[in-house]
Design a protein around this motif. Sequence first.
Motif, short mmCIF file in Angstrom:
data_model
loop_
_atom_site.label_atom_id
_atom_site.label_comp_id
_atom_site.label_asym_id
_atom_site.label_seq_id
_atom_site.Cartn_x
_atom_site.Cartn_y
_atom_site.Cartn_z
N MET A 102 1.18 -1.36 -0.31
CA MET A 102 -0.18 0.06 0.10
C MET A 102 0.78 1.40 -0.08
O MET A 102 2.05 1.39 0.25
CB MET A 102 -0.97 0.17 1.02
N ALA A 103 0.12 2.16 -0.53
CA ALA A 103 0.64 3.95 -0.30
C ALA A 103 0.99 3.67 1.34
O ALA A 103 0.33 3.82 2.02
CB ALA A 103 -0.28 4.85 -1.11
N ARG A 104 2.19 4.76 1.27
CA ARG A 104 2.62 5.34 2.59
C ARG A 104 3.17 6.88 1.95
O ARG A 104 3.31 7.34 0.76
CB ARG A 104 3.87 4.74 3.05
N HIS A 105 2.62 7.64 3.00
CA HIS A 105 2.77 9.04 2.97
C HIS A 105 3.86 9.73 2.90
O HIS A 105 4.79 8.73 4.29
CB HIS A 105 2.14 10.10 3.97
N ILE A 106 4.70 10.93 2.32
CA ILE A 106 5.68 10.88 2.34
C ILE A 106 6.23 12.26 2.46
O ILE A 106 5.31 12.64 1.60
CB ILE A 106 6.90 10.41 1.28
N TYR A 107 6.92 12.69 3.63
CA TYR A 107 7.31 14.59 4.25
C TYR A 107 8.41 14.67 4.67
O TYR A 107 9.01 13.89 5.41
CB TYR A 107 5.89 14.75 5.62
N ARG A 108 8.81 15.24 3.63
CA ARG A 108 10.15 15.96 3.66
C ARG A 108 10.08 17.01 4.78
O ARG A 108 9.63 18.34 4.33
CB ARG A 108 11.09 16.62 2.35
N CYS A 109 10.58 16.80 6.18
CA CYS A 109 10.28 17.43 6.96
C CYS A 109 11.97 18.42 7.20
O CYS A 109 12.54 17.84 7.59
CB CYS A 109 10.26 16.96 8.96
N PRO A 110 12.10 19.72 7.37
CA PRO A 110 13.16 20.50 7.12
C PRO A 110 13.35 20.98 8.80
O PRO A 110 12.55 20.53 10.39
CB PRO A 110 12.56 22.03 7.51
N LEU A 111 15.08 20.35 9.22
CA LEU A 111 14.97 20.92 10.70
C LEU A 111 15.46 22.03 10.66
O LEU A 111 16.19 22.20 10.48
CB LEU A 111 16.83 19.80 10.88
N ARG A 112 15.79 22.37 12.27
CA ARG A 112 15.37 24.07 12.35
C ARG A 112 16.98 23.82 13.62
O ARG A 112 16.47 23.08 14.23
CB ARG A 112 14.44 24.56 12.96
N VAL B 197 18.77 16.96 17.70
CA VAL B 197 17.60 16.88 17.69
C VAL B 197 16.70 16.46 19.22
O VAL B 197 17.21 15.04 19.88
CB VAL B 197 16.79 16.34 17.03
N ASN B 198 16.39 17.34 19.68
CA ASN B 198 16.02 16.97 20.79
C ASN B 198 14.61 16.08 21.15
O ASN B 198 13.62 16.23 19.61
CB ASN B 198 15.01 18.56 21.76
N ASN B 199 14.60 15.75 21.79
CA ASN B 199 13.48 14.24 21.95
C ASN B 199 11.92 14.72 21.83
O ASN B 199 11.62 14.69 20.77
CB ASN B 199 13.70 13.50 23.07
N THR B 200 11.78 16.26 22.02
CA THR B 200 10.00 16.27 22.13
C THR B 200 10.13 16.67 20.41
O THR B 200 8.74 16.89 20.29
CB THR B 200 10.41 17.74 23.41
N VAL B 201 11.18 17.02 20.44
CA VAL B 201 11.32 17.90 18.65
C VAL B 201 10.48 16.82 17.51
O VAL B 201 9.77 17.28 16.50
CB VAL B 201 12.18 19.31 18.08
N PHE B 202 10.91 15.60 17.63
CA PHE B 202 10.49 14.58 16.97
C PHE B 202 8.64 14.67 17.43
O PHE B 202 8.51 13.92 15.81
CB PHE B 202 10.80 13.14 17.45
N LEU B 203 8.20 14.53 17.95
CA LEU B 203 6.43 14.82 18.01
C LEU B 203 6.05 15.81 17.19
O LEU B 203 4.78 15.95 16.85
CB LEU B 203 6.45 14.87 19.44
N ARG B 204 6.73 16.79 16.96
CA ARG B 204 6.48 17.87 15.95
C ARG B 204 6.52 17.71 14.96
O ARG B 204 6.05 17.79 13.81
CB ARG B 204 7.54 19.22 16.62
N TYR B 205 7.60 16.95 14.36
CA TYR B 205 7.91 16.59 13.28
C TYR B 205 6.82 15.39 12.45
O TYR B 205 6.49 15.30 11.65
CB TYR B 205 9.56 15.73 12.83
N LEU B 206 6.48 14.21 13.77
CA LEU B 206 5.29 13.40 13.26
C LEU B 206 3.82 14.34 13.20
O LEU B 206 3.05 14.43 12.34
CB LEU B 206 5.25 13.14 14.32
N GLU B 207 3.39 14.83 13.47
CA GLU B 207 2.65 16.21 13.78
C GLU B 207 2.68 17.20 12.25
O GLU B 207 1.72 17.32 11.42
CB GLU B 207 2.43 17.96 15.05
N GLU B 208 3.53 17.07 12.00
CA GLU B 208 4.20 18.80 10.40
C GLU B 208 3.22 17.14 9.94
O GLU B 208 2.87 17.39 8.97
CB GLU B 208 5.26 18.59 10.68
N ALA B 209 4.30 15.46 9.63
CA ALA B 209 4.12 15.23 8.77
C ALA B 209 2.24 14.29 9.31
O ALA B 209 1.68 14.39 7.88
CB ALA B 209 4.44 13.98 8.88
N ARG B 210 1.48 14.28 9.83
CA ARG B 210 0.40 14.07 9.91
C ARG B 210 -0.51 15.07 9.45
O ARG B 210 -1.57 15.16 8.76
CB ARG B 210 0.27 14.20 11.69
#
Length: 143
Positions: free
Chosen positions: A1-11, A21-34
């Motif tokens: 099946m398809a997967r959604h691909i999101y290219r997330c910039p690092l700040r 990259v701080n562990n809490t920032v990963f949740l923001r990356y997930l949020e941006e992709a979602r």
Amino acid sequence: MARHIYRCPLRWSDMDAFGHVNNTVFLRYLEEARVDFMFRRAPEAGGQSLSSGTVVARHEIDYLRPLVHRHEPVTVETWVTKIGAASATLQYEVKDEDQLYARAVTVIVPYNLAEGRPRRLSPEEREFLEGYRDEPAGEAVAA
């Protein structure tokens, strides 16, 4: 099946004192992709419902290796592993071509913002989510 691909910039502000990259920032990356998945991809596929209201009921994340800040974006793959009557489970991998940094799971619940309560998934939402349904990846996260 398809997967959604999101290219997330690092700040620059994503880094912790150790240069990772701080562990809490990963949740923001997930949020941006979602958000990209539900607010851009779902409407492109002909559905507006998911972007009209969802809430996160649960997050689970396994950090597999440090992600060092750099100028190139990181890839966040998102797919659906479970669809219930009033929830869906998304799984993610935060990675590069040759490195896997984190694997995560989020349970989302469709939400009626006007009434202030959860609601059932519509047939339109189910159809969209089914197009991204795949098996869970790895042993580290189970939903």
